[in-house]
Design a protein around this motif. Structure first.
Motif, PDB file in Angstrom:
ATOM      1  N   UNK A   2       0.838  -1.201   0.000  1.00 32.85           N
ATOM      2  CA  UNK A   2       0.000   0.000   0.000  1.00 32.85           C
ATOM      3  C   UNK A   2       0.872   1.250   0.000  1.00 32.85           C
ATOM      4  N   UNK A   3       0.314   2.325  -0.514  1.00 31.96           N
ATOM      5  CA  UNK A   3       1.061   3.578  -0.677  1.00 31.96           C
ATOM      6  C   UNK A   3       1.729   4.056   0.600  1.00 31.96           C
ATOM      7  N   UNK A   4       1.085   3.851   1.741  1.00 31.19           N
ATOM      8  CA  UNK A   4       1.672   4.348   2.987  1.00 31.19           C
ATOM      9  C   UNK A   4       2.140   3.227   3.911  1.00 31.19           C
ATOM     10  N   UNK A   5       2.392   2.051   3.353  1.00 30.66           N
ATOM     11  CA  UNK A   5       3.034   0.983   4.123  1.00 30.66           C
ATOM     12  C   UNK A   5       4.506   1.344   4.293  1.00 30.66           C
ATOM     13  N   UNK A   6       5.117   0.884   5.384  1.00 33.52           N
ATOM     14  CA  UNK A   6       6.525   1.172   5.657  1.00 33.52           C
ATOM     15  C   UNK A   6       7.254  -0.140   5.899  1.00 33.52           C
ATOM     16  N   UNK A   7       8.332  -0.360   5.129  1.00 29.52           N
ATOM     17  CA  UNK A   7       9.172  -1.550   5.281  1.00 29.52           C
ATOM     18  C   UNK A   7      10.597  -1.081   5.497  1.00 29.52           C
ATOM     19  N   UNK A   8      11.179  -1.505   6.607  1.00 29.95           N
ATOM     20  CA  UNK A   8      12.497  -1.000   7.003  1.00 29.95           C
ATOM     21  C   UNK A   8      13.427  -2.168   7.309  1.00 29.95           C
ATOM     22  N   UNK A   9      14.615  -2.151   6.710  1.00 29.66           N
ATOM     23  CA  UNK A   9      15.709  -3.002   7.133  1.00 29.66           C
ATOM     24  C   UNK A   9      15.654  -4.440   6.694  1.00 29.66           C
ATOM     25  N   UNK A  10      15.934  -5.349   7.618  1.00 30.27           N
ATOM     26  CA  UNK A  10      16.177  -6.761   7.358  1.00 30.27           C
ATOM     27  C   UNK A  10      14.865  -7.528   7.221  1.00 30.27           C
ATOM     28  N   UNK A  11      14.264  -7.376   6.049  1.00 31.00           N
ATOM     29  CA  UNK A  11      12.996  -8.032   5.733  1.00 31.00           C
ATOM     30  C   UNK A  11      13.184  -8.841   4.460  1.00 31.00           C
ATOM     31  N   UNK A  12      12.729 -10.078   4.484  1.00 26.32           N
ATOM     32  CA  UNK A  12      12.668 -10.894   3.272  1.00 26.32           C
ATOM     33  C   UNK A  12      11.240 -11.410   3.175  1.00 26.32           C
ATOM     34  N   UNK A  13      10.580 -11.064   2.058  1.00 25.76           N
ATOM     35  CA  UNK A  13       9.172 -11.390   1.854  1.00 25.76           C
ATOM     36  C   UNK A  13       9.032 -12.283   0.627  1.00 25.76           C
ATOM     37  N   UNK A  14       8.197 -13.311   0.732  1.00 24.24           N
ATOM     38  CA  UNK A  14       7.943 -14.218  -0.380  1.00 24.24           C
ATOM     39  C   UNK A  14       7.058 -13.594  -1.449  1.00 24.24           C
ATOM     40  N   UNK A  46      15.681  -9.501  12.261  1.00 27.64           N
ATOM     41  CA  UNK A  46      15.110  -9.930  10.982  1.00 27.64           C
ATOM     42  C   UNK A  46      13.614 -10.228  11.050  1.00 27.64           C
ATOM     43  N   UNK A  47      12.985  -9.997   9.898  1.00 22.46           N
ATOM     44  CA  UNK A  47      11.591 -10.358   9.664  1.00 22.46           C
ATOM     45  C   UNK A  47      11.573 -11.196   8.401  1.00 22.46           C
ATOM     46  N   UNK A  48      11.044 -12.416   8.492  1.00 23.53           N
ATOM     47  CA  UNK A  48      10.947 -13.319   7.356  1.00 23.53           C
ATOM     48  C   UNK A  48       9.481 -13.655   7.144  1.00 23.53           C
ATOM     49  N   UNK A  49       9.020 -13.451   5.903  1.00 21.36           N
ATOM     50  CA  UNK A  49       7.610 -13.614   5.573  1.00 21.36           C
ATOM     51  C   UNK A  49       7.509 -14.576   4.390  1.00 21.36           C
ATOM     52  N   UNK A  50       6.651 -15.593   4.510  1.00 19.96           N
ATOM     53  CA  UNK A  50       6.483 -16.592   3.458  1.00 19.96           C
ATOM     54  C   UNK A  50       5.687 -16.080   2.276  1.00 19.96           C
ATOM     55  N   UNK A  51       5.096 -16.993   1.539  1.00 18.00           N
ATOM     56  CA  UNK A  51       4.305 -16.691   0.353  1.00 18.00           C
ATOM     57  C   UNK A  51       2.823 -16.547   0.703  1.00 18.00           C
ATOM     58  N   UNK A  52       2.142 -15.690  -0.054  1.00 13.66           N
ATOM     59  CA  UNK A  52       0.690 -15.499   0.071  1.00 13.66           C
ATOM     60  C   UNK A  52       0.279 -15.055   1.470  1.00 13.66           C
ATOM     61  N   UNK A  53       1.072 -14.204   2.064  1.00 15.14           N
ATOM     62  CA  UNK A  53       0.789 -13.651   3.391  1.00 15.14           C
ATOM     63  C   UNK A  53       0.127 -12.294   3.219  1.00 15.14           C
TER      64      UNK A  53
END
Length: 170
Positions: A21-33, A50-57
């Motif tokens: 989304x336009x005003x979502x914020x993602x910072x640093x050590x994130x890996x998203x599926x 760290x933040x690790x996010x799988x698929x279809x989340x």
């Protein structure tokens, strides 16, 4: 356009076909599926760990994900739905789980595969929620086991719906 910010040498890595989304914020050590959606006013702060996010989340509006420096991380499996205004702080949420609106999940808690955390619940640190169970309350307590087929169908339907909703914004 979402705010994507590098910090401490880490830049978020975002999979294919994700909606931010336009005003979502993602910072640093994130890996998203792949096929994920991060909704309005959501903050993923991978600045201290760290933040690790799988698929279809799908992580819905107003949610905040953060960790403890050098202590806790966030690990989210595939097909997870995190409701509006949820706080996840250094916890693990396994495949197919559903976290209801306004819930809080604290450090080192584990939400098992296909489990449901009811809206408004507070899952205390180091709590282990059994796969396929329903927990509710403040603090969250075991309520019952849910039908695994029904739970999987409901949770997958929500995940698929959010993938569809995200397509409307592209």
């Amino acid at each position: 356009m979402a705010l994507i910010k590098s910090v401490r040498g880490f830049t978020p890595i975002i999979g294919k076909n994700c909606f931010l989304a336009d005003n979502a914020t993602l910072i640093g050590d994130i890996v998203m599926g792949d096929d994920c959606s991060i909704w309005f006013n959501t903050v993923l702060r991978g600045d201290v760990n760290s933040i690790r996010i799988g698929n279809r989340v799908n992580i819905q509006d107003g949610s905040v994900l953060h960790t403890l420096y050098q202590k806790s991380t966030i690990e989210i499996g595939d097909d997870v739905s995190i409701g509006h205004n949820v706080t996840v702080h250094g916890a693990a949420i396994k495949d197919g789980a559903l976290v209801g609106m306004g819930a809080v999940i604290l450090d080192d808690a584990i939400v098992g595969e296909g489990a449901i955390v009811a809206a408004g619940s507070v899952v205390l640190s180091k709590t282990v929620i059994e796969p396929g169970s329903l927990w509710a309350g403040t603090p969250a307590k075991f309520i019952k086991m849910v039908d695994p087929v029904q739970s999987k169908e409901i949770n997958q339907k929500i995940a698929k719906n959010y993938l569809m909703y995200s397509e409307w914004y592209k």
